[in-house]
Write an enzyme that holds these catalytic residues in place. Structure first.
Site, PDB file in Angstrom:
ATOM      1  N   CYS A 174       0.849  -1.190   0.000  1.00 38.95           N
ATOM      2  CA  CYS A 174       0.000   0.000   0.000  1.00 38.95           C
ATOM      3  C   CYS A 174       0.885   1.240   0.000  1.00 38.95           C
ATOM      4  CB  CYS A 174      -0.931   0.016   1.217  1.00 38.95           C
ATOM      5  SG  CYS A 174      -0.064   0.098   2.798  1.00 38.95           S
ATOM      6  N   CYS A 202       3.369   1.768   2.837  1.00 36.80           N
ATOM      7  CA  CYS A 202       4.669   1.104   2.724  1.00 36.80           C
ATOM      8  C   CYS A 202       5.675   2.029   2.044  1.00 36.80           C
ATOM      9  CB  CYS A 202       4.539  -0.194   1.929  1.00 36.80           C
ATOM     10  SG  CYS A 202       3.439  -1.429   2.653  1.00 36.80           S
ATOM     11  N   ASP A 244      -3.796  17.845 -27.792  1.00 35.27           N
ATOM     12  CA  ASP A 244      -2.933  17.778 -28.961  1.00 35.27           C
ATOM     13  C   ASP A 244      -3.794  18.061 -30.189  1.00 35.27           C
ATOM     14  OD1 ASP A 244      -0.680  17.027 -30.650  1.00 35.27           O
ATOM     15  OD2 ASP A 244      -1.825  15.204 -31.051  1.00 35.27           O
ATOM     16  N   ASP A 255      -2.519  11.589 -28.950  1.00 40.83           N
ATOM     17  CA  ASP A 255      -2.594  10.296 -29.624  1.00 40.83           C
ATOM     18  C   ASP A 255      -1.260   9.816 -30.160  1.00 40.83           C
ATOM     19  OD1 ASP A 255      -2.304  12.123 -31.781  1.00 40.83           O
ATOM     20  OD2 ASP A 255      -3.236  10.669 -33.128  1.00 40.83           O
ATOM     21  N   ASP A 300       3.393  12.683 -27.798  1.00 38.48           N
ATOM     22  CA  ASP A 300       2.562  13.143 -26.680  1.00 38.48           C
ATOM     23  C   ASP A 300       2.820  12.344 -25.399  1.00 38.48           C
ATOM     24  OD1 ASP A 300       1.167  14.991 -28.330  1.00 38.48           O
ATOM     25  OD2 ASP A 300      -0.065  13.343 -29.085  1.00 38.48           O
TER      26      ASP A 300
END
Length: 762
Positions: A27, A30, A438, A636, A640
């Protein structure tokens, strides 16, 4: 691995960066514990422990890696010197799946025998005990181990409560079951143990422990699946590179063997092996991977080229200028890696509340036990009340609250064409106030198309004839713009012919004889005469951000073919929807300023930032974040990926590259930008549902804890109350299935999910 000055984490001279793989974290607590431990070492300047990718990044001056690993191991975790983190995550995922399957297979008969009176037979409790024991101890071993490790360091988490609750239920049930043997013998009656148990108020609760373990395990399994995918972007980027290169003398060598100054040959259709300068040949190079610009770049002697970009049509000889970790692709990989590693893991909502709730519940159970012993002196009543407190506090509903909300929400999102990668993404959407888009492939189609034919001094039929002549010539070329013209011309009827004497003049255009007539298609410089009306038409097209291609016969330019990356039909509506969600919209692109501003004005964005490369895109995201904004990024392309990883919320268009998809938090599989509004609206709704789940899960239990402590609720009623809490959580989560999508209030139909999109969802 230690590298000098290899990261912007710290600007201190002579600082070193060490990346340490860590295994065994369960978790965010930790990660915080390890971070605090390493920070105490002498010479350590900055520490980032990332729970998602299982790695600690340490900036230090002279501190030994061995000391850092020793701290990690002293805290109860593993820090192998050489580690395949992906393999370790896969093993962990497979292990959780095995343990959950065992819990499910054994747990179903346990619950059935315990809850359905018609199935209870003489001695059924012993069968349930045998089936529940491996669930509690083997399937639930990870919770017990984590609870023990946390207790060693004076901390409590949800694992602590899971461990204590399941072990208490199992221990109490076993005591009741074993004691019943003597009671049954004394009574001289071999009747049902359940009948006897009911008579003296002692019950067995094996099903409670079994259900808790099974529910929490499936939540852990879903979480680690999302975590494991966080490294896929890096692996996908690395796969883009070229494995071998052909030197001028025809020798093939591994790319790793290339050195600065070596010359290699790039044939048509091949990827360029590494960054360099063209020393011979001319060609068009598709550099959209880095620039995002859909128009191929014409290159010749003296022009720089980037490794992993594609040589379209000519043959090139390139001299290497950057190799290995210095290449543009390697820098993109580093940017994605650093952006992913620098983001702090969002702690689970349940863990936050548990930080207070868990120790409080344990204290109340302990006080209950001691108070009953002091007041009544009855150990059975004291233990019954104490176990009732633990059971009513045990997070059965909490085990459902987050994963069930995520499962229903992400399932509905997939139906709407949106992939949500993990529960932490949902919280990121809550504070988003700025969305960066973008241009190419996101707001626009991402491919060149003929949008107009302008022939100032010709009739419509003559303009159509010019297009068909141009298409006949361009059909012989492999250039993407040429192919778009040829495709458009073919739509106007059969192309004329025959075509003879085809000649490609690199950087200028092409010419050939069609039916005995010389036809030229290309730039201004290809023509002997360009009339003023044609020049004005071309200039007008270029001012609008389009590409102007001249066409004519016998050296005279007669018309202009206007080629452009067209705006998607849904982009305007999508940006309106994003504005309605209260977001500021920015267009961020590597394209030229003129084109970017034309597109930005057409779709209605608030700000346009153009002519930026991958590192600058990520830097723009950092700049916005430094201004206090919570930024979402939609893109896309490979270029990017760093910005998607750096943003508070990365949204990839699923019709783009796999690298962008893997670097993002959300994926719009349809390619329809309107789905970005759906994604944000649904994520916010899902987060709200999870918060409601958590509130009621705690509310039911918290209200019942005092009743259990005073003996009003025995463990069986406590278990029933816990079941009511779970029922509410389930029904509340299922309401997400009715989410219709943000844009469903408009008249535009939802985009259909194609086969490619179904593959992405799968």
């Amino acid at each position: 691995m230690t590298t000098p000055n290899s990261t912007p984490l710290s600007s201190t001279p002579l600082s070193m960066r060490s990346d340490i793989a860590i295994e065994g974290m369960t978790c965010a607590a930790c990660a915080n514990r390890i971070q605090r431990g390493i920070t105490k070492l002498d010479g350590v300047e900055e520490v980032r422990v990332n729970f998602a990718n299982g790695r600690a990044t340490v900036v230090h001056r002279g501190a030994a890696e061995a000391d850092m690993r020793a701290v990690v191991e002293r805290l109860g975790y593993e820090a192998p010197v050489t580690a395949d983190h992906d393999a370790a995550e896969r093993r962990r995922e497979a292990e959780l799946r095995r343990r959950w399957i065992v819990a499910l297979v054994l747990g179903v008969p346990v619950v059935a025998l315990s809850m359905v009176p018609a199935l209870m037979f003489d001695g059924w409790e012993w069968v349930v005990a045998v089936l529940a024991t491996p669930i509690v101890f083997w399937s639930g071993w990870g919770f017990h181990r984590a609870a023990w490790m946390n207790l060693r360091h004076g901390a409590t988490t949800m694992d602590t409560l899971v461990s204590m609750g399941t072990l208490s239920a199992w221990t109490w049930s076993t005591i009741v079951l074993v004691n019943s043997i003597g009671d049954d013998s004394a009574m001289g009656d071999m009747g049902s143990l359940s009948m006897m148990a009911s008579s003296d108020g002692a019950h067995v609760y094996y099903e409670t422990g079994a259900v808790i373990v099974a529910l929490i395990l499936i939540g852990k399994w879903l979480e680690i699946r999302a975590k494991r995918r966080s490294g896929d972007a890096i692996r996908a980027l690395a796969d883009l590179g070229v494995r071998t290169a052909r030197l001028e003398d025809g020798t093939d060598v591994l790319v790793d063997q290339l050195a600065v100054g070596m010359r290699f040959v790039v044939r048509p259709g091949e990827k360029i092996a590494t960054d360099g300068v063209v020393v011979d040949g001319r060609s068009a190079v598709d550099a959209s991977m880095v620039t995002g610009e859909p128009v191929p770049v014409e290159v010749g002697p003296g022009d720089e080229v980037i490794g992993a970009t594609v040589n379209a049509n000519g043959s090139l000889v390139v001299e290497a200028t950057r190799v290995g970790s210095d290449t543009a692709l390697a820098q993109i990989i580093r940017l994605v890696d650093e952006a992913q590693g620098s983001r702090a893991e969002v702690q689970r909502l349940a863990d936050r509340v548990a930080a207070v709730f868990v120790p409080t519940a344990i204290v109340i159970a302990s006080i209950t036990l001691l108070a009953w012993l002091a007041i009544s002196g009855d150990a059975n009543d004291a233990f019954t009340a104490s176990v009732a407190v633990l059971i009513i506090a045990c997070p059965c509903a909490l085990g459902l609250a987050t994963p069930l909300g995520i499962m229903v929400g992400t399932g509905r999102a997939a139906q709407l064409g949106v992939i949500i990668k993990g529960g932490e993404v949902l919280e990121d959407t809550r504070r988003i106030d700025t969305i960066v888009l973008d241009k190419t492939g996101t707001v626009t189609e991402g491919r060149m198309a003929l949008v107009d034919v302008i022939a100032p001094d010709a009739s419509a039929d003559a303009a159509d004839e010019l297009l068909r002549l141009a298409g006949a010539v361009e059909a012989r070329s492999e250039h993407p713009i040429a192919q778009s013209i040829a495709t458009a011309a073919a739509g106007h009827g059969s192309l004329p012919g025959p075509v003879e004497g085809f000649t490609n003049r690199p950087g200028m255009g092409v010419l050939a004889e069609v039916d005995g007539t010389e036809v030229r298609v290309g730039r201004r410089a290809l023509f002997d005469t360009v009339g003023a009306p044609v020049e004005r038409a071309a200039s007008s097209a270029e001012r609008q951000g389009n590409t102007a291609v001249f066409v004519g016969r016998h050296g005279v330019a007669e018309g202009v073919l206007v080629v452009a990356d067209t705006i998607k039909a849904t982009s305007v509506e999508a940006i309106e929807a994003l504005h309605d969600l209260g977001l500021t919209v920015t267009l961020l692109t590597g394209d030229n300023n003129r084109t970017a501003r034309t597109v930005g004005a057409a779709v209605g964005v608030d700000t346009v930032i153009s002519e930026v490369l991958p590192d600058a895109k990520a830097a723009e995201i950092v700049r916005l974040q430094a201004e206090g904004r919570r930024v979402a990024m939609v893109g896309d392309g490979i270029n990017d990926a760093p910005a998607l990883a750096q943003a508070d919320l990365g949204i990839a268009v699923g019709t783009g590259t796999d690298v962008a998809i893997e670097a993002s938090d959300l994926t719009i599989v349809s390619g329809d930008l309107r789905a970005a509004a759906d994604a944000i609206a649904l994520s916010r709704r899902t987060l709200s549902t999870i918060k409601g789940n958590l509130f009621w899960a705690f509310a039911y239990n918290t209200a019942a804890i005092p009743l259990a402590a005073f003996g009003v609720l025995n463990p069986m009623i406590a278990a029933a109350a816990m079941g009511m809490s779970s029922l509410f959580v389930v029904s509340n989560s299922l309401r997400l299935r009715r989410f219709d999508g943000y844009r469903r209030s408009t008249t535009s139909p939802a985009p259909s999910v194609t086969t490619r999109e179904q593959e992405l969802v799968a």
